[in-house]
Design a protein around this motif. Structure first.
Motif, short mmCIF file in Angstrom:
data_model
loop_
_atom_site.label_atom_id
_atom_site.label_comp_id
_atom_site.label_asym_id
_atom_site.label_seq_id
_atom_site.Cartn_x
_atom_site.Cartn_y
_atom_site.Cartn_z
N PRO A 144 3.44 -0.54 15.27
CA PRO A 144 3.95 0.61 14.54
C PRO A 144 3.45 1.92 15.14
O PRO A 144 2.28 2.03 15.54
CB PRO A 144 3.41 0.41 13.12
CG PRO A 144 2.36 -0.62 13.21
CD PRO A 144 2.53 -1.35 14.48
N ASP A 145 4.36 2.88 15.27
CA ASP A 145 3.97 4.18 15.80
C ASP A 145 4.29 5.32 14.82
O ASP A 145 4.12 6.48 15.13
CB ASP A 145 4.61 4.44 17.16
CG ASP A 145 6.11 4.33 17.16
OD1 ASP A 145 6.70 4.17 16.07
OD2 ASP A 145 6.71 4.39 18.25
N HIS A 146 4.74 4.95 13.63
CA HIS A 146 4.99 5.94 12.59
C HIS A 146 4.85 5.25 11.23
O HIS A 146 5.28 4.11 11.05
CB HIS A 146 6.39 6.55 12.73
CG HIS A 146 6.63 7.70 11.83
ND1 HIS A 146 5.99 8.91 11.98
CD2 HIS A 146 7.43 7.84 10.75
CE1 HIS A 146 6.39 9.73 11.04
NE2 HIS A 146 7.28 9.09 10.28
N PRO B 235 0.84 -1.19 0.00
CA PRO B 235 0.00 0.00 0.00
C PRO B 235 0.89 1.25 0.00
O PRO B 235 2.09 1.17 0.23
CB PRO B 235 -0.79 -0.11 1.31
CG PRO B 235 0.01 -1.03 2.17
CD PRO B 235 0.77 -1.93 1.26
N GLU B 236 0.29 2.41 -0.23
CA GLU B 236 1.05 3.65 -0.32
C GLU B 236 1.71 4.03 1.02
O GLU B 236 2.75 4.67 1.03
CB GLU B 236 0.18 4.80 -0.82
CG GLU B 236 -0.14 4.70 -2.29
CD GLU B 236 1.11 4.60 -3.16
OE1 GLU B 236 2.05 5.40 -2.98
OE2 GLU B 236 1.16 3.71 -4.02
N LYS B 237 1.10 3.64 2.15
CA LYS B 237 1.68 3.91 3.47
C LYS B 237 2.04 2.60 4.13
O LYS B 237 1.24 1.68 4.17
CB LYS B 237 0.70 4.69 4.34
CG LYS B 237 0.60 6.13 3.98
CD LYS B 237 -0.10 6.90 5.08
CE LYS B 237 0.09 8.37 4.81
NZ LYS B 237 -0.31 9.18 5.92
N ILE B 238 3.27 2.56 4.65
CA ILE B 238 3.74 1.37 5.35
C ILE B 238 4.32 1.80 6.70
O ILE B 238 4.71 2.95 6.88
CB ILE B 238 4.80 0.59 4.53
CG1 ILE B 238 6.05 1.43 4.30
CG2 ILE B 238 4.21 0.11 3.22
CD1 ILE B 238 7.20 0.67 3.70
N PRO B 239 4.38 0.89 7.67
CA PRO B 239 4.99 1.25 8.96
C PRO B 239 6.48 1.51 8.79
O PRO B 239 7.16 0.82 8.03
CB PRO B 239 4.74 0.03 9.84
CG PRO B 239 4.27 -1.05 8.96
CD PRO B 239 3.87 -0.47 7.66
N THR B 240 6.97 2.54 9.48
CA THR B 240 8.39 2.88 9.39
C THR B 240 9.08 2.84 10.75
O THR B 240 10.31 2.96 10.81
CB THR B 240 8.58 4.28 8.78
OG1 THR B 240 7.87 5.23 9.56
CG2 THR B 240 8.08 4.31 7.34
N HIS B 241 8.32 2.70 11.81
CA HIS B 241 8.92 2.63 13.15
C HIS B 241 7.98 1.85 14.06
O HIS B 241 6.75 1.93 13.92
CB HIS B 241 9.14 4.04 13.71
CG HIS B 241 9.96 4.04 14.95
ND1 HIS B 241 9.41 4.00 16.20
CD2 HIS B 241 11.30 4.06 15.12
CE1 HIS B 241 10.38 4.00 17.10
NE2 HIS B 241 11.54 4.04 16.47
N PHE B 242 8.57 1.13 15.01
CA PHE B 242 7.78 0.30 15.92
C PHE B 242 8.14 0.65 17.36
O PHE B 242 9.30 0.98 17.65
CB PHE B 242 8.05 -1.19 15.68
CG PHE B 242 7.67 -1.63 14.29
CD1 PHE B 242 6.38 -2.08 14.04
CD2 PHE B 242 8.57 -1.59 13.25
CE1 PHE B 242 6.02 -2.49 12.77
CE2 PHE B 242 8.22 -1.99 11.98
CZ PHE B 242 6.94 -2.44 11.73
N ASP B 243 7.16 0.55 18.26
CA ASP B 243 7.44 0.77 19.68
C ASP B 243 7.98 -0.53 20.30
O ASP B 243 8.20 -1.52 19.61
CB ASP B 243 6.19 1.27 20.42
CG ASP B 243 5.02 0.29 20.40
OD1 ASP B 243 5.23 -0.90 20.10
OD2 ASP B 243 3.89 0.73 20.68
N PHE B 244 8.19 -0.52 21.62
CA PHE B 244 8.77 -1.69 22.29
C PHE B 244 7.85 -2.91 22.28
O PHE B 244 8.29 -4.02 22.47
CB PHE B 244 9.16 -1.35 23.73
CG PHE B 244 10.41 -0.54 23.81
CD1 PHE B 244 11.63 -1.08 23.43
CD2 PHE B 244 10.38 0.77 24.24
CE1 PHE B 244 12.79 -0.34 23.50
CE2 PHE B 244 11.54 1.52 24.31
CZ PHE B 244 12.75 0.97 23.94
N GLU B 245 6.58 -2.69 22.07
CA GLU B 245 5.63 -3.81 22.00
C GLU B 245 5.51 -4.37 20.59
O GLU B 245 4.78 -5.33 20.37
CB GLU B 245 4.26 -3.35 22.50
CG GLU B 245 4.24 -2.99 23.97
CD GLU B 245 2.89 -2.45 24.41
OE1 GLU B 245 1.93 -2.47 23.60
OE2 GLU B 245 2.81 -2.00 25.55
#
Length: 155
Positions: A45-47, A32-42
Motif C-alpha cells: 500500500p502506498d496510500h 481500523p480507522e485507516k485502511i489502504p486505498t492504493h497499492f504499488d506494483f509490488e
C-alpha cells in the motif's frame, strides 16, 4: 446451451456483487480507522484513507453490474468489431453478450480480491493478495482479443 451459459454467468455475477456487499458489511465494524486505498506494483500500500473507503468497491460493483446489464439488454448500444447484418446479428449479439458477462465476472473477481487484500492488510501488514492483482490484466486482455477474433471468424 448458449443461453444456459449466459444465465449461469448472470447468477455468478449477481452472487459476487451480493458477496462483496455482505463481506464488506460484516467486516466494516472491525476495520481500523485507516485502511489502504492504493497499492504499488509490488502489492504494497502506498496510500491510506478512512475506513469509509471500504464501500467504494461494492458501490462500483453494483454500478458495473447495472451498466453491463443495460449494455447486454440493449445491443444497439454495443460496439461491435464488425458490421452487423441480418445474417450475423444473432451470433454477434451472443458473442458480445458472453464477453460482456465474462468481463464483468473478471472485474468482480478483481474487486473481491482487492477488497479481501485491503481488509486482511488492515489487520496484518504482512498479508499478501491471494491472487496477484496484475494477473487480472493479461486475462482481461486475452479475453477481449479472443472475442474480437471470434467475432471475425463468425462474421
Amino acid at each position: 446451451m448458449g443461453s444456459a451459459v449466459l444465465i449461469i454467468l448472470d447468477i455468478l455475477n449477481f452472487l459476487l456483487v451480493l458477496f462483496l456487499w455482505s463481506y464488506t458489511l460484516r467486516t466494516y465494524k472491525k476495520l481500523p480507522e485507516k485502511i489502504p486505498t492504493h497499492f504499488d506494483f509490488e502489492g504494497k500500500p502506498d496510500h491510506f484513507g478512512k475506513k469509509k473507503f471500504a464501500f467504494l468497491l461494492p458501490i462500483l460493483s453494483g454500478i458495473f453490474y447495472v451498466a453491463f446489464l443495460f449494455i447486454t439488454q440493449n445491443p444497439e448500444n454495443g460496439n461491435f468489431p464488425i458490421e452487423l447484418t441480418k445474417a450475423n446479428y444473432e451470433i454477434q449479439y451472443f458473442i458480445m453478450t458472453l464477453v460482456m458477462k465474462w468481463l464483468l465476472f473478471l472485474v468482480l473477481l478483481l474487486f473481491l480480491n482487492l477488497q479481501d487484500y485491503i481488509f486482511r492488510y488492515s489487520f496484518n501488514p504482512d498479508s499478501k493478495a491471494r491472487v496477484h492483482i496484475l494477473l487480472f490484466i493479461p486475462i482481461i486482455f486475452i479475453s477481449v482479443m479472443a472475442a474480437i477474433i471470434t467475432a471475425y471468424i463468425y462474421k
